[in-house]
Enzyme design. Structure first.
Site, PDB file in Angstrom:
ATOM      1  N   TRP A 160       0.805  -1.220   0.000  1.00  0.00           N
ATOM      2  CA  TRP A 160       0.000   0.000   0.000  1.00  0.00           C
ATOM      3  C   TRP A 160       0.839   1.272   0.000  1.00  0.00           C
ATOM      4  O   TRP A 160       0.303   2.364  -0.172  1.00  0.00           O
ATOM      5  CB  TRP A 160      -0.931   0.021   1.224  1.00  0.00           C
ATOM      6  N   GLU A 256      10.405  -8.608  -2.965  1.00  0.00           N
ATOM      7  CA  GLU A 256      10.960  -7.327  -2.480  1.00  0.00           C
ATOM      8  C   GLU A 256      10.312  -7.065  -1.128  1.00  0.00           C
ATOM      9  O   GLU A 256       9.124  -6.737  -1.063  1.00  0.00           O
ATOM     10  CB  GLU A 256      10.629  -6.201  -3.468  1.00  0.00           C
ATOM     11  N   CYS A 290      10.176   1.437   1.907  1.00  0.00           N
ATOM     12  CA  CYS A 290      10.966   0.260   2.294  1.00  0.00           C
ATOM     13  C   CYS A 290      12.423   0.627   2.521  1.00  0.00           C
ATOM     14  O   CYS A 290      13.077   0.056   3.380  1.00  0.00           O
ATOM     15  CB  CYS A 290      10.836  -0.832   1.236  1.00  0.00           C
TER      16      CYS A 290
END
Ligand code: NDP
Length: 522
Positions: A160, A256, A290
Site C-alpha cells: 500500500w 521485495e 521500504c
C-alpha cells in the site's frame, strides 16, 4: 477527487475486466488523511481470479507475437498519458494513501514516467538473443543461441505504500517482455492500479493483457495458484508465505520485502548535508518507504551537533492533510495498524530509557491518521525501534565510538535492503559501504539508487530474493531457452556415437590430455 466520480471509474474498469460479477463483496477505500470513504472496489474470489487468468493466457500469445516495437509504442503512449494526466493520477494516489502531493509526484508519477520510457527502450536490448561461443569440441561449428522467452502470465502483488511505483511499476517490465499481467494491489490502495488499467486501455493495450484483481490477501493467494511467476512486494512475513506457495507450484517468485536501513555518519561528514538527508529520507512519505533511513549511527565527536541539526529540522516539518503542492511536508499514515506499530516502537524505546527529542505521538485534533515526526536518542539494540521495521516518521539516533562499531551494528539486523554512509572521504565511504550486507548502499546519499533503473534494486538477507531494475529486472519475467543449430554440412555420424570403438576412445583420451593435461599440478 470526488468520491462519486471515483466510484464510477472503479466500476467501469471492473466491467472492463469482466470480473465484477464474481466479486464476493465490496472493499471500501478510505482517504487516510481525512477518514472519508472515497470509493469501493470488488473483493474478488478465487473463481474470479481463475477466470481472469484464463482470459490473460488467451491474450498473451498475441501480445508476445506483437513484438518489442508494438509493445514499446504502447508503453511510450502510456508515458505521454501519464504526463498529460499527472494531476489526475496524483489526486488518485493522494486520495487513497494520504501522502503529500510531492511524495506522489516525485516518488510515484515521476518514477512511472521514467520507467515506461526505460523499459520500452531497454526491453529489446536486455532480451535480445545472444550468440554464445563455446570451447566444447562437440559443438564446434554449431550455432549456439541463448533466448529469453516470456513466461506467460505474471502475477504482481503489491503493497500500500507506493501504489504506482511498487505495485504497478513492476508490471511495466513484465508487459514489455511480452507477458500478460494480473496485478493484485493492496486492498488499502487499489484505485491507482485501476486507473492505470484504464490508462493502458486508452493507450491501446489489447484486452486482458493487463488486468487488476482487487481484493484482500485471499485474492493474492488465489493469484499465485493461477500464474506462471509471482512478483511480490510487501512484508517479509507475507513474503515467506508467497515463497512457500510458489514453491508448491514450482513457479519462480521474486520478493521485495521489508527493511531497517542504517545510516552511518562519520566525524568527517559534511554535517549539514547529512542532517538534511537524514530528515528527508526518514520522514519522506511519512517514513513509509521500504528503503527509508530507519536508524542512524553517528560517531561520537559529531553526535551532539548532528542530533541538534536533525531535531531543529524535524521540528520545522508541517504535518497534515495534503491540499495541493507545497501544502504540507509529511502526510498521513496509510495503513491503520501501522499507527499501533509506530506507537508501540516509540513506547518500547522510552520504557527502556530512550528520550524523545521531538514528536513521539499520534497527532491529535485531526480527522485522519498522522504521527508526529519523531527523533529519538539514547537508543540501543534492545529496542524495537532499532531492530524491527517501524515504517513511520521516526528517526532513532545512536552514538558510536567509530566506523567499525557502526558497521557491526548496521549488520546486526535480519534485514539487508539499503544503507548509507556519510563522510568527506569518498574512498573510505565506499570501503565501508562494501562492508554492509545490503542490496544497495549510498555514500553521501540515500535511496537515490532506486531512481537509476539501470542498477539492480533488491534485498539481501530477509529483505528479499531477486531484484527489480537492470537486466535482471526483466529477465526474471522470462525463461531461458538454449538453442543449438547444427547445419546441413554436419557429419552423418558424430565421433562420440555408437558403435563405441577402442581406437576412437583412445584418440579422444589423447585429445583431452593434450587439451587439459599440460601444466603444473600444485
Ligand atoms: P503485506 O505483506 O501485508 O501485503 C503485501 C501484499 O500482499 C498486499 O497486496 C496484500 O494484500 C497481499 N497479501 C496478503 N496476504 C497474502 C497471501 N497470503 N498471499 C498473497 N498475497 C497476500 O505488506 P504491506 O502492504 O503492509 O506493505 C508494507 C511492506 O512492504 C513493508 O514491509 C515494506 O518494507 C515492504 N515494501 C518493500 C519494498 C521493496 O522494494 N523491498 C517496497 C515497498 C514496500 P492486502 O493488502 O489486501 O492484505
Amino acid at each position: 477527487m470526488a468520491g462519486v466520480q471515483e466510484e464510477q471509474q472503479v466500476q467501469q474498469t471492473h466491467a472492463g475486466n469482466g470480473a465484477a460479477a464474481s466479486a464476493t463483496g465490496d472493499i471500501p477505500v478510505e482517504n487516510p488523511a481525512t477518514g472519508a470513504i472515497v470509493a469501493t472496489v470488488p473483493d474478488l474470489g478465487a473463481e474470479a481470479v481463475a477466470e481472469m487468468a484464463t482470459r490473460g493466457r488467451a491474450a498473451q500469445a498475441g501480445w508476445e507475437a506483437a513484438g518489442f516495437d508494438s509493445r514499446g509504442r504502447i508503453l511510450l503512449r502510456a508515458q505521454k498519458w501519464l504526463i498529460d494526466n499527472t494531476e489526475r493520477v496524483v489526486e488518485t494516489i493522494v486520495s487513497e494513501t494520504g501522502k503529500t502531493y510531492e511524495d506522489a509526484q516525485f516518488a510515484e508519477v515521476a518514477y512511472a514516467i521514467n520507467a515506461f520510457g526505460f523499459w520500452a527502450k531497454s526491453a529489446p536490448k536486455y532480451l535480445a538473443d545472444e550468440r554464445v561461443k563455446s570451447s566444447q569440441l562437440l559443438v564446434k561449428g554449431k550455432k549456439l543461441v541463448l533466448r529469453h522467452r516470456p513466461l506467460g502470465l505474471i502475477g504482481v502483488i503489491g503493497p500500500w505504500n507506493y501504489p504506482l511505483t511498487n505495485s504497478f511499476g513492476d508490471c511495466i517490465p513484465a508487459l514489455a517482455a511480452g507477458n500478460a499481467v494480473i496485478l493484485k494491489p493492496s486492498e488499502v490502495t487499489p484505485l491507482t492500479s485501476l486507473l492505470m488499467a484504464e490508462a493502458l486501455k486508452e493507450c491501446g493495450i489489447p484486452e486482458n493483457v493487463f488486468q487488476v484483481a482487487t481484493g484482500r490477501g485471499e485474492t493474492g493467494a488465489a493469484l499465485i495458484e493461477n500464474v506462471d511467476m509471482v512478483m511480490f512486494t510487501g512484508s517479509t512475513k507475507t513474503g515467506r508465505k508467497v515463497a512457500e506457495e510458489a514453491a508448491k507450484r514450482l513457479i519462480p517468485c521474486s520478493l521485495e520485502l521489508g527493511g531497517k536501513d542504517p545510516m552511518i555518519v562519520l566525524s568527517d561528514a559534511e554535517l549539514e548535508r547529512a542532517a538534511n538527508l537524514a530528515v528527508y529520507y526518514s520522514m519522506q512519505n511519512a517514513g513509509q518507504t521500504c528503503i527509508s533511513i530507519e536508524r542512524a549511527y553517528v560517531e561520537a565527536p559529531v553526535y551532539d551537533e548532528f542530533v541538534n541539526k536533525v531535531t531543529e529540522k524535524v521540528k520545522a516539518l508541517r504535518v497534515g492533510v495534503p491540499s495541493g503542492p507545497g501544502s504540507v511536508d509529511v502526510g498521513a499514515i496509510t495503513f491503520p495498524p501501522q499507527m499501533e506499530t509506530i506507537t508501540e516502537h516509540v513506547a518500547d524505546a522510552t520504557s527502556k530509557g530512550a528520550r524523545v527529542l521531538t514528536g513521539g505521538h499520534a497527532k491529535s485534533g485531526v480527522p485522519g491518521r498522522f504521527f508526529e515526526p519523531t527523533v529519538i536518542v539514547d537508543v540501543n539494540h534492545s529496542m524495537k525501534v532499532m531492530k524491527e521495521e517501524t515504517f513511520g516518521p521516526t528517526l532513532p539516533i545512536m552514538k558510536v565510538a567509530d566506523a567499525e562499531e557502526a558497521v557491526q551494528l548496521a549488520n546486526e539486523s535480519p534485514y539487508g535492503l539499503g544503507a548509507s554512509v556519510f563522510t568527506r572521504d569518498a574512498e573510505k565511504g565506499e570501503r565501508i559501504a562494501r562492508q554492509i550486507r545490503a542490496g544497495s548502499a549510498n555514500v553521501n546519499d540515500a535511496l537515490i539508487n532506486y531512481t537509476a533503473l539501470e542498477l539492480p534494486m533488491g534485498g539481501a538477507k530477509a529483505s528479499g530474493l531477486g531484484s527489480r531494475h537492470g537486466s535482471g529486472g526483466i529477465r526474471k519475467y522470462c525463461e531461458q531457452q538454449a538453442i543449438v543449430i547444427t547445419n546441413r554440412l554436419a557429419m552423418k555420424r558424430e565421433i562420440h556415437m555408437f558403435p563405441y570403438r577402442a581406437k576412437t576412445t583412445r584418440m579422444l583420451q589423447r585429445f583431452f590430455k593434450l587439451m587439459y593435461g599440460r601444466g603444473r599440478r600444485d
